[in-house]
Write an enzyme that holds these catalytic residues in place. Sequence first.
Site, PDB file in Angstrom:
ATOM      1  N   GLU A   1       8.977  15.943  15.611  1.00 28.35           N
ATOM      2  CA  GLU A   1       9.504  15.755  14.263  1.00 28.35           C
ATOM      3  C   GLU A   1       8.779  16.706  13.314  1.00 28.35           C
ATOM      4  O   GLU A   1       7.556  16.650  13.184  1.00 28.35           O
ATOM      5  CB  GLU A   1       9.277  14.308  13.812  1.00 28.35           C
TER       6      GLU A   1
ATOM      7  N   LYS B   1       0.864  -1.190   0.000  1.00 30.58           N
ATOM      8  CA  LYS B   1       0.000   0.000   0.000  1.00 30.58           C
ATOM      9  C   LYS B   1       0.894   1.231   0.000  1.00 30.58           C
ATOM     10  O   LYS B   1       1.426   1.635   1.031  1.00 30.58           O
ATOM     11  CB  LYS B   1      -0.880  -0.011   1.268  1.00 30.58           C
TER      12      LYS B   1
ATOM     13  N   GLU C   1       9.287   1.246  10.968  1.00 31.82           N
ATOM     14  CA  GLU C   1      10.389   2.209  10.847  1.00 31.82           C
ATOM     15  C   GLU C   1       9.730   3.571  10.903  1.00 31.82           C
ATOM     16  O   GLU C   1       8.989   3.945   9.993  1.00 31.82           O
ATOM     17  CB  GLU C   1      11.136   1.963   9.528  1.00 31.82           C
TER      18      GLU C   1
ATOM     19  N   CYS D   1      13.203  10.558   7.815  1.00 25.26           N
ATOM     20  CA  CYS D   1      12.957  10.207   9.215  1.00 25.26           C
ATOM     21  C   CYS D   1      14.229  10.361  10.038  1.00 25.26           C
ATOM     22  O   CYS D   1      14.161  10.558  11.245  1.00 25.26           O
ATOM     23  CB  CYS D   1      12.395   8.794   9.310  1.00 25.26           C
TER      24      CYS D   1
HETATM   25  P1  ADP Z   1       2.429  11.192   7.019  1.00 23.39           P
HETATM   26  O1  ADP Z   1       1.678  11.609   8.253  1.00 23.39           O
HETATM   27  O2  ADP Z   1       3.779  11.766   6.954  1.00 23.39           O
HETATM   28  O3  ADP Z   1       1.641  11.289   5.746  1.00 23.39           O
HETATM   29  P2  ADP Z   1       1.782   8.559   7.662  1.00 23.39           P
HETATM   30  O4  ADP Z   1       2.466   7.842   8.739  1.00 23.39           O
HETATM   31  O5  ADP Z   1       0.429   9.128   7.911  1.00 23.39           O
HETATM   32  O6  ADP Z   1       2.751   9.658   7.188  1.00 23.39           O
HETATM   33  O7  ADP Z   1       1.655   7.676   6.356  1.00 23.39           O
HETATM   34  C1  ADP Z   1       2.488   6.622   5.995  1.00 23.39           C
HETATM   35  C2  ADP Z   1       1.659   5.547   5.353  1.00 23.39           C
HETATM   36  O8  ADP Z   1       0.723   5.061   6.308  1.00 23.39           O
HETATM   37  C3  ADP Z   1       0.828   5.975   4.156  1.00 23.39           C
HETATM   38  O9  ADP Z   1       0.823   4.925   3.198  1.00 23.39           O
HETATM   39  C4  ADP Z   1      -0.548   6.164   4.738  1.00 23.39           C
HETATM   40  O10 ADP Z   1      -1.592   5.999   3.812  1.00 23.39           O
HETATM   41  C5  ADP Z   1      -0.575   5.051   5.762  1.00 23.39           C
HETATM   42  N1  ADP Z   1      -1.547   5.238   6.863  1.00 23.39           N
HETATM   43  C6  ADP Z   1      -1.989   6.393   7.397  1.00 23.39           C
HETATM   44  N2  ADP Z   1      -2.872   6.153   8.383  1.00 23.39           N
HETATM   45  C7  ADP Z   1      -2.986   4.808   8.495  1.00 23.39           C
HETATM   46  C8  ADP Z   1      -3.725   3.931   9.335  1.00 23.39           C
HETATM   47  N3  ADP Z   1      -4.540   4.387  10.264  1.00 23.39           N
HETATM   48  N4  ADP Z   1      -3.578   2.602   9.166  1.00 23.39           N
HETATM   49  C9  ADP Z   1      -2.738   2.115   8.220  1.00 23.39           C
HETATM   50  N5  ADP Z   1      -2.024   2.897   7.395  1.00 23.39           N
HETATM   51  C10 ADP Z   1      -2.136   4.223   7.518  1.00 23.39           C
END
Ligand code: ADP
Length: 499
Positions: free
Chosen positions: A403, A197, A272, A306
């Site tokens: 961060e 994903k 990570e 990161c």
């Molecule tokens: P950012 O906040 O920097 O966009 P995220 O940690 O939200 O980084 O996103 C990293 C990945 O996690 C993306 O692929 C995002 O779609 C996914 N993601 C965000 N929220 C969720 C969730 N609740 N469960 C699973 N995956 C998620």
Amino acid sequence: MATQTVDIAPAVSKFIARTHQLLIGGRWVAPKAGKAFDVFNPATGDVLARCADGQKEDVDAAVAAARKAFESGPWPAMTVSERGKLVWKLADLLEAHLEEFAQLESLDNGKPVAVARVADVPLSVDLLRYMAGWATKIEGDTIPISVPYAPGEKFLAYTLREPVGVVGQIIPWNFPLLMAAWKLGPALAAGCTIVLKPAEQTPLSALRLGDLVCEAGFPDGVVNVVTGFGETAGAPLAAHPGVDKVAFTGSTEVGKLIVKAAAGNLKKVSLELGGKSPNIVYADADLETAIPGAASAIFFNHGQCCCAGSRLFVEKGVFDKVVDGVAAAAKKIKLGPGLNLDTDMGPLVSSEQFERVTGFLDAGRKEGAKAVCGGGSPGGKGYFVQPTVLVDTRPEMKVVREEIFGPVVAAIPFSDPEQLVRDANNTNYGLAAAVWTRDVSKAHRVAAAIRAGTVWINCFNIFDAALPFGGYKESGWGREMGHEVLKNYTEHKAVCVRL
Ligand code: ADP
């Protein structure tokens, strides 16, 4: 001098114009609910492409395809050598399309195409090749055992490292292709099947990689790609009872949600996550390398790393010199669209990220921090933020604790070496750190004292497929890269034979 802009390759234009679907069971299919979402070019804010908005039912289909490919058909029957060759072939195909991927990455993420050409794509190729080599070297052990309650009996005991099974891989937008490679490479080498994903902000390179997975000849269902949003596609994948393991790279906040979602079937989890890395410059450092090193530690990839060196600790005697040097380097950085060849720094990835980073800058100002350069948006179209050096910060400020994930560094003077180590470790994160000094003993002492998964000495952002990377504390669980990552994707089975 006129700005030179890269002409978008016909293959890239054609790919972007395509209606993007989901890769499930070896075929590109429309999402069941038929929904799509816009992907934006961060340099302009304009729509770049449209991608399938995958939902739970699409995740279900992808997991079913991955399960089928894991349990039957050619993939589990393949020799490890054949498996390794396929991963190597994927690397070859990626390398053959280097320019196309560099352009896609630049358009989608905003990073300079010149950087994607020398860093993102080659590192991805190299990682896949390194992991291809491991496919034939994932070994168990033979273990001498005594069994005190079975005197006189003899046993042969050995272990097998088996693929963990169906793996859900959720990746971020800062290095979209490289993160896909970091995840796919070891999982494929280990014999897992995958539902990937990508981030909703930057799904294009993962989709194009899906094409190459098919072209390389991986059996149907070994790699499935479901685009969509975190809550509607990522969360059902993390929670899915048919998934044996979830591998996540992203924010610590979402990492904690992944852990909760994974609890339902106690799937294995590797994470990570974020960082607030201390970058420590001692007065005895070679400042000719430490100053540009400190600038690149925070400004590389627009600070969207990161491991970014976002807390710059500088020994008092050289504080002004280092801060002036880093600020001078920041002022020279040319902001522009990623496809311009003279661009040093592109836009941030999205409007949300722009709001977030400028929000931090506002908060820093309100709390009394001073920007010696940069400090906000240069104005105009696109999500650009100026590279910024903050001074006069205090440890409790948001800009020091949290961060930012943007081109913003807090420069902090220090004098007491023991207090410095306490301050450097005074964070919930523990991903990376760096030490700049000519004193070898001091460098190693500090490297040992810092609670972080990586410590660079007289360098920063040195990555290699063979070197494990990951976090202490709230920066994560497990390691990416190196042979260490294979532990994320294997179960260790003990077999005991009475002779
Ligand atoms: P950012 O906040 O920097 O966009 P995220 O940690 O939200 O980084 O996103 C990293 C990945 O996690 C993306 O692929 C995002 O779609 C996914 N993601 C965000 N929220 C969720 C969730 N609740 N469960 C699973 N995956 C998620």
